[in-house]
Design a protein around this motif. Sequence first.
Motif, short mmCIF file in Angstrom:
data_model
loop_
_atom_site.label_atom_id
_atom_site.label_comp_id
_atom_site.label_asym_id
_atom_site.label_seq_id
_atom_site.Cartn_x
_atom_site.Cartn_y
_atom_site.Cartn_z
N ARG A 45 32.73 48.12 41.19
CA ARG A 45 32.76 47.81 42.63
C ARG A 45 32.12 46.46 42.97
N GLN A 46 32.35 45.46 42.14
CA GLN A 46 31.79 44.14 42.41
C GLN A 46 32.79 43.34 43.23
N ARG A 47 32.56 43.28 44.53
CA ARG A 47 33.55 42.67 45.40
C ARG A 47 33.72 41.19 45.18
N TRP A 48 32.76 40.55 44.50
CA TRP A 48 32.91 39.12 44.29
C TRP A 48 34.07 38.81 43.34
N ARG A 49 34.60 39.86 42.72
CA ARG A 49 35.72 39.61 41.81
C ARG A 49 36.99 39.22 42.57
N MET A 50 37.09 39.60 43.86
CA MET A 50 38.37 39.49 44.55
C MET A 50 38.88 38.08 44.72
N ALA A 51 37.96 37.12 44.87
CA ALA A 51 38.44 35.75 45.05
C ALA A 51 38.90 35.13 43.73
N ILE A 52 38.46 35.71 42.62
CA ILE A 52 38.72 35.05 41.34
C ILE A 52 39.64 35.81 40.39
N ASN A 53 39.91 37.09 40.68
CA ASN A 53 40.63 37.87 39.68
C ASN A 53 42.06 37.43 39.45
N ARG A 54 42.71 36.98 40.46
CA ARG A 54 44.11 36.56 40.31
C ARG A 54 44.22 35.42 39.30
#
Lengths: 173, 463, 81
Positions: free
Chosen positions: B102-111
């Motif tokens: 649940r590390q939300r900071w992943r969302m900007a970089i995962n793509r």
Amino acid sequence: MAHTTESVPLVRAMYHDDDVLISAVKQIRAAGFKISEVYTPFPVHGLDKAMGLKESRIAVAAFMYGLIGLTVAVTLTWYMMVSDWPQNIGGKPNINWAMNMPAFVPILFEMTVFFAAHLMVWTYLVINGLYPGADAKNPDPRTTDDYFMVELPAAEGLIEALQKSGAVEIAEA
Amino acid sequence: MHYESTERKPLILGDKSYHQITEDVVRPIETAAPRAWWIAFSIALVMFLWGVGSLAYTVATGIGVWGLNKTVGWAWDITNFVWWVGIGHAGTLISAVLLLFRQRWRMAINRSAEAMTIFSVIQAGLFPLFHMGRVWLAYWVFPIPNQYGSLWVNFNSPLLWDVFAISTYLTVSVVFWYVGLIPDFAMVRDRAINPVQKHIYKILSFGWGGKAKAWQRFEEVSLVLAGLATPLVLSVHTIVSMDFATSVIPGWHTTIFPPYFVAGAIFSGFAMVQTLLLIVRKVFKMEDYITIQHIEMMNIVIMVTGSIVGVAYITELFIAWYSGVEYEQYAFLNRATGPYWWAYWSMMTCNVFSPQLMWSKKLRTNLVFTFVISIVVNIGMWFERFVIIVTSLHRDYLPSSWSMFSPSFVEVGIFVGTIGFFFTLFLLYARTFPVIAQAELKTILKTSGEAQKKLHNDHGAHH
Amino acid sequence: MCIQRVQYAKLEAKKVGQPIPDGAFTVACAEACSTDSITFGDVNNAKSAVRAAKSDARAYHLLEEVGTQPSVFYLTKVRNA
């Protein structure tokens, strides 16, 4: 899924905020109206519960697909390495599958994951009706940007209820 | 409504709305590429074509055009294979493991991290394929009935485990990536005015409409894929390490390899993500989404995994001494003081010393430092694989077999080609795919957006 | 070890349902050697020449301590006869 017959007119209400949407959905359903579909630009937390949607069983399907993958892998390794043409490879035991099994663990694991993942995604695409070139399922293109749409069969008193719930636009299809 | 602690720094800076996120993410797709892109693309394309030529020459003439010999049967080919596969693991970790945590900071970089994974694994896969020599017989690695008695593949062999592992890893990564892309392609489709663009994104978006049931399934599928991809990250590089660990070669035959390789993979992968994202965020003006906090978090991962790798190196040295096995002891003495000592010390400097600098907050939040270190780390990790493979092979048990290795221009050309291919793919991706998972990112705007947090805090003061 | 010769011999023996007698076939290098330095055979056959050689105290494997149990073994040169 939207099931509309030509004889049932639809009403489409647009919202501009996800929290307003959730409370609107709750209000509308509490008032006894049926919702046929909701279109949102991102997954809205709690929306499926508010709409009374059944839980998805796709994870269960994935588990079963994984078991199928495992079965295929066990059968494949048994047939090829133990039954059909067992060979003396570095002295590894091949009298029965169980003795050779530790060497097969990577294959068993990878095939389990492969089957689980791919069959699950294929199922996901099929049950959602997604395929290359399919027509866009959302009636209004703004719902992939920042608008939320609730689609309902027309009913007595619906328009007023929608207005009260905070809809910014209401249209009859 | 779920609120985040005021202590947590915002993950989305500035005063953003859902619409603004759409606009910011779609802009590189809807606008023409700047000159810098064309220059970078041309360079990458030339490198790629040089690689294609090198590969064609290899296939036509044979592996003899490489620098390999009987003693050193693996060198740049397998070094590059492991290097590229390792780099790929960060993308999966960011997408899958950080989702589970649940590390939300992943969302900007995962793509973009996942795009990097897929493009890296493609490069990696080229090496086992081309190092076969008779590439047209590559299908022999699959368990297919044939006319040789049906001669089956050897399921006991790590080389075959690699075939299954890498195939699974590549295809599952592509599928995970694509499932997430569908809603974002729909966003581009719904905005498209140019009919060609509209048609292309219509095909790519599979008809996605954002129905509630579809999103429900989307989240479930993402979670299951994350749960499947996580052990994949661990297993794939473990299996790759087994190519060495299951042998009898001093310096290879060690149980530390699986965790050591996995840590090293994450180490190099995150470094490559940093290299790419520092450029992407600047060029696309996405600093409000890929923030200093994101850069810092990734640097911390680099520091931790780099430390694990450092500890692994020291453990190997200790065990070589403690075991009393003279072959093992010589293997490490040779690495540090033998003819390839320069490769060993490059590896040590780049991998062990440099990430330790990140204990300093000032350095790990500094963009120039991060960029330089990210490249240094990947150079170090290339040397690590080179050292493991070549120094262990060139001098093992029997001195009569000892030999030296040096690459031919063909091997170097293939490696350069894979770098060109990787960047060609990434540059194309950057201008045609939404580089940030914008639909996912919108879900955290209200909890983690700077403007939204400020608003809530101002109101929250009354609680 | 001359897999084609080995396989052929095994199949011929299987057809007649007999075990392969020692010396029925050999590998190319043993056949070519003019000084009979190379002995080939079934080490599982208690009566084979190669089994007798293996029981000799002079027999050793290269890098025996690594434990790979190779198919090839050597007899130490006799220097004090």
